[in-house]
Motif scaffolding. Structure first.
Motif, PDB file in Angstrom:
ATOM      1  N   GLU A 195       0.846  -1.193   0.000  1.00 61.47           N
ATOM      2  CA  GLU A 195       0.000   0.000   0.000  1.00 61.47           C
ATOM      3  C   GLU A 195       0.880   1.241   0.000  1.00 61.47           C
ATOM      4  OE1 GLU A 195      -1.511   0.876   4.353  1.00 61.47           O
ATOM      5  OE2 GLU A 195      -1.785  -1.253   3.911  1.00 61.47           O
ATOM      6  N   ASP A 196       0.294   2.337  -0.419  1.00 62.72           N
ATOM      7  CA  ASP A 196       1.021   3.605  -0.428  1.00 62.72           C
ATOM      8  C   ASP A 196       1.422   3.997   0.989  1.00 62.72           C
ATOM      9  OD1 ASP A 196       0.797   3.991  -3.206  1.00 62.72           O
ATOM     10  OD2 ASP A 196      -1.194   4.872  -2.970  1.00 62.72           O
ATOM     11  N   PRO A 245       2.094   7.519   2.247  1.00 58.52           N
ATOM     12  CA  PRO A 245       2.193   8.966   2.013  1.00 58.52           C
ATOM     13  C   PRO A 245       2.931   9.718   3.112  1.00 58.52           C
ATOM     14  CG  PRO A 245      -0.048   8.353   2.618  1.00 58.52           C
ATOM     15  CD  PRO A 245       0.720   7.071   2.431  1.00 58.52           C
ATOM     16  N   PRO A 249       8.987   8.838  -1.672  1.00 55.45           N
ATOM     17  CA  PRO A 249       7.934   7.901  -2.100  1.00 55.45           C
ATOM     18  C   PRO A 249       8.280   6.459  -1.712  1.00 55.45           C
ATOM     19  CG  PRO A 249       8.431   9.456  -3.842  1.00 55.45           C
ATOM     20  CD  PRO A 249       9.458   9.677  -2.769  1.00 55.45           C
ATOM     21  N   PHE A 273       6.374   2.365  -0.379  1.00 53.42           N
ATOM     22  CA  PHE A 273       5.248   1.482  -0.121  1.00 53.42           C
ATOM     23  C   PHE A 273       5.411   0.863   1.257  1.00 53.42           C
ATOM     24  CE2 PHE A 273       5.431   0.576  -4.884  1.00 53.42           C
ATOM     25  CZ  PHE A 273       4.393   1.444  -5.188  1.00 53.42           C
ATOM     26  N   LYS A 274       4.291   0.525   1.889  1.00 53.77           N
ATOM     27  CA  LYS A 274       4.269  -0.334   3.068  1.00 53.77           C
ATOM     28  C   LYS A 274       4.004  -1.738   2.546  1.00 53.77           C
ATOM     29  CE  LYS A 274       1.975   3.038   6.057  1.00 53.77           C
ATOM     30  NZ  LYS A 274       0.759   3.239   6.874  1.00 53.77           N
ATOM     31  N   SER A 301       8.847  -0.902   5.033  1.00 50.41           N
ATOM     32  CA  SER A 301       8.588   0.120   4.023  1.00 50.41           C
ATOM     33  C   SER A 301       9.721   0.038   3.015  1.00 50.41           C
ATOM     34  CB  SER A 301       8.509   1.515   4.631  1.00 50.41           C
ATOM     35  OG  SER A 301       9.766   1.934   5.085  1.00 50.41           O
ATOM     36  N   GLN A 310      11.383   2.010  -0.577  1.00 52.13           N
ATOM     37  CA  GLN A 310      11.413   3.086  -1.569  1.00 52.13           C
ATOM     38  C   GLN A 310      11.652   2.482  -2.943  1.00 52.13           C
ATOM     39  OE1 GLN A 310      14.404   5.760  -0.100  1.00 52.13           O
ATOM     40  NE2 GLN A 310      13.180   6.347   1.664  1.00 52.13           N
ATOM     41  N   THR A 347       9.091   2.683  -5.465  1.00 55.03           N
ATOM     42  CA  THR A 347       7.979   3.155  -6.294  1.00 55.03           C
ATOM     43  C   THR A 347       8.399   3.555  -7.697  1.00 55.03           C
ATOM     44  OG1 THR A 347       8.234   5.409  -5.464  1.00 55.03           O
ATOM     45  CG2 THR A 347       6.707   3.963  -4.276  1.00 55.03           C
ATOM     46  N   LYS A 401       2.330  -1.250  -6.993  1.00 52.69           N
ATOM     47  CA  LYS A 401       1.870  -2.072  -5.863  1.00 52.69           C
ATOM     48  C   LYS A 401       1.341  -3.419  -6.343  1.00 52.69           C
ATOM     49  CE  LYS A 401      -0.961   1.003  -4.712  1.00 52.69           C
ATOM     50  NZ  LYS A 401      -1.891   2.014  -4.237  1.00 52.69           N
TER      51      LYS A 401
END
Length: 115
Positions: free
Chosen positions: A26-27, A29, A34, A36-37, A52, A54, A56, A61
């Motif tokens: 998931e994003d 934010p 930038p 993702f989790k 998390s 980096q 992206t 996703k």
């Protein structure tokens, strides 16, 4: 070749790299850059860990779900913004923050140790 950056064989053996399968992405934010989790399944003995990443720039996703990756699973937890990261996925880091994830070239059981 000897250098101050060399580690001993015993130190290397203490780094626990394992194969896991991404089960959710998931994003993130709240992260400064930038990211993702991710939730990653490392099998019955280790379970599901969060991190998390980096990544992206190269990955969406949706394409991460079901992908096997390699991660270090025995670092201490680290707080990143409002999120606790429990492992560190490994990747080759290119210019401009581009990361290519490390993975096996065949599907293997989750939790398999890299060594």
């Amino acid at each position: 070749m000897e250098s101050d950056r060399n580690i001993s064989w015993n130190e290397f053996e203490n780094v626990e790299m394992r194969v896991g399968t991404v089960i959710s992405a998931e994003d993130f934010p709240e992260a400064r850059k930038p990211a993702f989790k991710l939730r990653i399944d490392f099998g019955e003995a280790i379970g599901v860990l969060r991190t998390s990443a980096q990544i992206t720039q190269r990955y969406a996703k949706e394409e991460l779900i079901g992908r096997q990756i390699v991660a270090v699973v025995n670092f201490p937890e680290k707080q990143i913004a409002n999120f606790i990261s429990q492992c560190l996925i490994l990747g080759a880091m290119g210019e401009g923050g581009d990361v290519v994830l490390l993975h096996t070239d065949a599907t293997v059981p989750n939790g398999l140790r890299i060594g």
